[in-house]
Design a protein around this motif. Structure first.
Motif, PDB file in Angstrom:
ATOM      1  N   VAL A 106       0.820  -1.204   0.000  1.00  0.00           N
ATOM      2  CA  VAL A 106       0.000   0.000   0.000  1.00  0.00           C
ATOM      3  C   VAL A 106       0.861   1.263   0.000  1.00  0.00           C
ATOM      4  N   ASP A 107       1.965   1.222   0.727  1.00  0.00           N
ATOM      5  CA  ASP A 107       2.792   2.420   0.842  1.00  0.00           C
ATOM      6  C   ASP A 107       4.260   2.030   0.952  1.00  0.00           C
ATOM      7  N   TRP A 108       5.104   2.829   0.331  1.00  0.00           N
ATOM      8  CA  TRP A 108       6.554   2.618   0.352  1.00  0.00           C
ATOM      9  C   TRP A 108       7.201   3.994   0.360  1.00  0.00           C
ATOM     10  N   LYS A 109       7.850   4.336   1.446  1.00  0.00           N
ATOM     11  CA  LYS A 109       8.489   5.650   1.540  1.00  0.00           C
ATOM     12  C   LYS A 109       9.878   5.518   2.127  1.00  0.00           C
ATOM     13  N   GLU A 161       4.109  -0.289   4.128  1.00  0.00           N
ATOM     14  CA  GLU A 161       2.790  -0.696   4.616  1.00  0.00           C
ATOM     15  C   GLU A 161       2.193  -1.703   3.643  1.00  0.00           C
TER      16      GLU A 161
END
Length: 98
Positions: free
Chosen positions: A35-38, A48
């Motif tokens: 869902v999320d990659w930062k 996430e």
């Protein structure tokens, strides 16, 4: 290592730990999404992932009593990802019902 390769490794690592802990109970129709990659300012990664189940009973299996099963999966996957990527990883796993 490219970002796409790192994303694939993160998904596969969580999947591996999932299979280690769930055994035959694994719901095979589970959706597993990044869902999320930062990349954070301190050089660490925030990752996430959502595990999406079709039924509440499958969700209960994945979560475990008081979140113990998904917690153990997350801890082990996080440790392995830190070792692979050679940096801190903030792994967030959520189990959701479709």
């Amino acid at each position: 290592m490219s970002e796409e390769v790192m994303k694939t490794i993160s998904l596969e690592t969580v999947r591996e730990k999932l299979l280690d802990h769930i055994h035959q109970e694994i719901p095979y129709d589970i959706e597993h999404r990044l869902v999320d990659w930062k990349e954070l300012r301190d050089g660490s990664l925030r990752v996430e992932q959502h595990l999406i189940t079709q039924k509440m009973s499958q969700r209960k299996i994945l979560v475990g009593k008081n979140g113990s099963k998904i917690g153990r999966i997350g801890i082990e996957a996080n440790e392995e990802l830190r070792s692979i990527f050679k940096r801190n990883v903030h792994l967030i796993l959520q189990v959701r019902l479709k």
